[in-house]
Design an enzyme around this catalytic site. Structure first.
Site, PDB file in Angstrom:
ATOM      1  N   ASN A 229      16.668  26.846  58.528  1.00  0.00           N
ATOM      2  CA  ASN A 229      16.687  25.933  57.105  1.00  0.00           C
ATOM      3  C   ASN A 229      17.961  26.438  56.900  1.00  0.00           C
ATOM      4  O   ASN A 229      18.636  26.916  57.872  1.00  0.00           O
ATOM      5  CB  ASN A 229      15.908  25.956  56.199  1.00  0.00           C
ATOM      6  CG  ASN A 229      16.025  27.388  55.656  1.00  0.00           C
ATOM      7  OD1 ASN A 229      17.195  27.945  55.257  1.00  0.00           O
ATOM      8  ND2 ASN A 229      14.965  27.604  55.123  1.00  0.00           N
TER       9      ASN A 229
ATOM     10  N   ASP B 150       8.112  27.963  55.047  1.00  0.00           N
ATOM     11  CA  ASP B 150       7.143  28.340  55.254  1.00  0.00           C
ATOM     12  C   ASP B 150       5.159  27.875  56.138  1.00  0.00           C
ATOM     13  O   ASP B 150       4.643  28.055  56.316  1.00  0.00           O
ATOM     14  CB  ASP B 150       5.850  26.642  54.398  1.00  0.00           C
ATOM     15  CG  ASP B 150       6.622  25.996  53.104  1.00  0.00           C
ATOM     16  OD1 ASP B 150       7.209  26.695  52.364  1.00  0.00           O
ATOM     17  OD2 ASP B 150       7.275  25.289  52.879  1.00  0.00           O
TER      18      ASP B 150
ATOM     19  N   PHE C 111      12.537  29.092  42.324  1.00  0.00           N
ATOM     20  CA  PHE C 111      13.607  28.539  42.808  1.00  0.00           C
ATOM     21  C   PHE C 111      12.206  27.173  43.318  1.00  0.00           C
ATOM     22  O   PHE C 111      11.549  27.519  43.831  1.00  0.00           O
ATOM     23  CB  PHE C 111      14.384  28.919  43.834  1.00  0.00           C
ATOM     24  CG  PHE C 111      15.243  29.335  43.138  1.00  0.00           C
ATOM     25  CD1 PHE C 111      16.546  29.177  42.485  1.00  0.00           C
ATOM     26  CD2 PHE C 111      15.337  30.276  42.382  1.00  0.00           C
ATOM     27  CE1 PHE C 111      17.704  29.617  41.879  1.00  0.00           C
ATOM     28  CE2 PHE C 111      16.242  31.126  41.667  1.00  0.00           C
ATOM     29  CZ  PHE C 111      17.240  30.776  41.712  1.00  0.00           C
TER      30      PHE C 111
ATOM     31  N   LYS D 129       4.957  22.963  40.386  1.00  0.00           N
ATOM     32  CA  LYS D 129       5.143  23.933  41.719  1.00  0.00           C
ATOM     33  C   LYS D 129       4.960  26.264  40.267  1.00  0.00           C
ATOM     34  O   LYS D 129       4.735  27.014  40.698  1.00  0.00           O
ATOM     35  CB  LYS D 129       6.532  24.507  42.184  1.00  0.00           C
ATOM     36  CG  LYS D 129       6.588  25.189  43.528  1.00  0.00           C
ATOM     37  CD  LYS D 129       8.013  24.625  44.582  1.00  0.00           C
ATOM     38  CE  LYS D 129       7.264  23.739  44.766  1.00  0.00           C
ATOM     39  NZ  LYS D 129       8.341  23.213  46.252  1.00  0.00           N
TER      40      LYS D 129
HETATM   41  O1  C5P Z   1       7.030  25.981  48.075  1.00  0.00           O
HETATM   42  P1  C5P Z   1       8.254  26.331  47.951  1.00  0.00           P
HETATM   43  O2  C5P Z   1       8.476  26.677  49.473  1.00  0.00           O
HETATM   44  O3  C5P Z   1       9.122  24.708  47.274  1.00  0.00           O
HETATM   45  O4  C5P Z   1       8.238  26.806  46.550  1.00  0.00           O
HETATM   46  C1  C5P Z   1      10.016  28.172  46.334  1.00  0.00           C
HETATM   47  C2  C5P Z   1       9.899  28.798  45.973  1.00  0.00           C
HETATM   48  O5  C5P Z   1       9.428  29.762  46.267  1.00  0.00           O
HETATM   49  C3  C5P Z   1      11.077  29.898  45.980  1.00  0.00           C
HETATM   50  O6  C5P Z   1      11.193  30.480  44.704  1.00  0.00           O
HETATM   51  C4  C5P Z   1      11.120  30.774  47.285  1.00  0.00           C
HETATM   52  O7  C5P Z   1      11.734  31.770  47.628  1.00  0.00           O
HETATM   53  C5  C5P Z   1       9.390  31.390  46.643  1.00  0.00           C
HETATM   54  N1  C5P Z   1       8.997  30.835  47.952  1.00  0.00           N
HETATM   55  C6  C5P Z   1       8.623  32.400  49.127  1.00  0.00           C
HETATM   56  N2  C5P Z   1       7.711  32.428  49.711  1.00  0.00           N
HETATM   57  C7  C5P Z   1       7.188  31.670  50.176  1.00  0.00           C
HETATM   58  C8  C5P Z   1       7.813  30.090  49.797  1.00  0.00           C
HETATM   59  C9  C5P Z   1       8.803  30.116  48.790  1.00  0.00           C
HETATM   60  O8  C5P Z   1       9.046  33.130  47.988  1.00  0.00           O
HETATM   61  N3  C5P Z   1       6.525  31.377  51.575  1.00  0.00           N
END
Ligand code: C5P
Length: 403
Positions: free
Chosen positions: A206, A277, A323, A337
């Protein structure tokens, strides 16, 4: 309160300046102990440093008398920081490779406190790619270099490689020995994107630049915390004084974070990384060949690092900051979230618009916590990081009143 500093002296002609350095450090309020390499002891006698510091000087790793007085492990535990001045090219190479064959390198390997080096060497030796690559390794581990400076060298040449003068070293130390509200706290920060391989040459990733996470790591360091940054691939230098662990994939990032937490649970976890993700279900071992047919990729979920850390039991669970990058309705989606991931403070921002977000130098944040919210308006990411760290401090101490 007196602070302990362990001064390591290597064998360079600049060793004579280190005697003056002991005096200046004492004037700054430091309790000073000295250790010397065998070569350093040929430039300046250990007795000089013993007389100035008021402590025996450690010169020998395998000397029974010295080890019984204060062995290298006890010596490594004594200081609040270590300063190696002068640090020779050879010494930099030894610690870059984790060698422990003399008192200085063994103590540096065993120490868990900030280490600073004041390099001193001939210009060609300093600029040699071997020394420069050792410098990078050391900096990526959070070891900070003070200098070298430009000027006349003992070898008769003039250029980069001169050890900074003792008063310049003291000035630099004042900048690095932070006393801030987070002094004594450790922080683990994730930053940047992750790369999920499809085959040896392709990946899914990304647009995260890592700027926000790096700025946060630096701001936490400036607030006095000792900071470890676990970073996906970005084009940014290691922030000074921060330990940098480089990873590529989400699984590697998760493993690095969990390994660090199980070694020494940090007080704060700041998840700023844009972790993918999903990852391809199978990464091909050879380059995928194109055909005339369309292609369907099968993706599998990556672990959510933040959720996993926030679910740790008390005792190993840090204060968690997360975040959320959203393209709309940031307050509602951010709040969802925050609850769903179980984090203490969530910083939500709008992405995909004309300003702010991933690659921009500016950003604005909506901060959400269990019983409140606040707005940080659009500003440069470095300023935003400092403002966010002030907030983190406030919330952290509100949740951990005894810290
Ligand atoms: O679910 P989302 O990706 O929007 O969530 C964002 C937050 O979760 C950020 O703080 C990101 O660093 C953390 N995150 C994580 N591991 C993942 C996905 C997101 O730590 N696999």
């Amino acid at each position: 309160m007196k602070k302990n500093i362990l001064l390591g002296v290597c064998g360079g002609v600049a060793a004579y300046k280190s005697a003056e350095l002991v005096r200046l450090l004492q004037r700054e309020g430091f309790e000073v102990r000295v250790m010397m390499t065998a070569a350093a002891a040929r430039f300046v006698g250990p007795l000089t440093f013993q007389a100035l510091s008021g402590h025996p000087v450690a010169t020998n790793l395998l000397d029974a008398d010295q080890e019984s007085a204060m062995g290298h492990i006890r010596l490594a535990r004594w200081p609040d920081q270590i300063l190696i001045a002068p640090a020779t090219a050879h010494f930099m190479a030894r610690i870059a490779h984790g060698l422990a064959d003399d008192i200085l390198s063994a103590v540096c390997l065993a120490a868990r406190v900030p280490i600073r080096l004041a390099p001193a060497m001939n210009t060609a030796m300093w600029l040699n790619p071997a020394t420069q690559s050792n410098r990078q390794v050391l900096e990526s581990r959070g070891i900070r270099l003070l200098g070298p400076g430009q000027g006349e060298l003992a070898c008769g040449e003039s250029g980069e490689g001169r050890m900074l003068d003792p008063d310049e070293i003291i000035d630099r130390l004042r900048e690095t020995f932070q006393t801030g509200p987070l002094q004594g706290q450790s922080a683990l920060v994730t930053a940047g994107p992750t790369r999920e391989p499809l085959d040896p040459v392709r990946f899914i990733s990304n647009r995260s630049s890592g700027k926000m996470g790096y700025a946060l790591a630096e701001a936490l360091r400036s607030a006095g915390a000792s900071v470890t940054l676990v970073s996906g691939p970005v084009a940014l230098p290691a922030p000074p004084g921060v330990e940098l662990i480089r990873v590529e994939t989400a699984l590697q990032m998760r493993d690095a974070v969990m390994a660090r937490i199980s070694q020494a649970p940090p007080g704060l976890f700041v998840a700023c990384a844009a972790v993918a993700d999903y990852r391809p279900e199978h990464a091909a071992s050879g380059k995928i060949k194109k055909t005339d047919a369309n292609m369907t990729l099968s993706l599998t979920r990556n672990p959510d690092i933040l959720t996993e850390v926030a679910a740790l039991p008390p005792g190993s669970r840090p204060f968690c900051v997360g975040f959320a990058a959203e393209t709309e309705d940031i307050r509602r989606l951010g709040e969802e979230k925050r609850r769903c991931k179980g984090v203490d403070l969530l910083a939500a921002n709008l992405v995909g618009g004309p300003q702010g977000g991933f690659e921009d130098n500016n950003n604005a944040l909506t901060l959400l916590w269990a019983d409140g919210q606040a707005e940080l308006p659009m500003m440069p990411k470095r300023e935003l990081a400092a403002a966010l760290v002030s907030f983190i401090e406030e919330r952290f101490f509100a949740c951990n009143p005894s810290s």
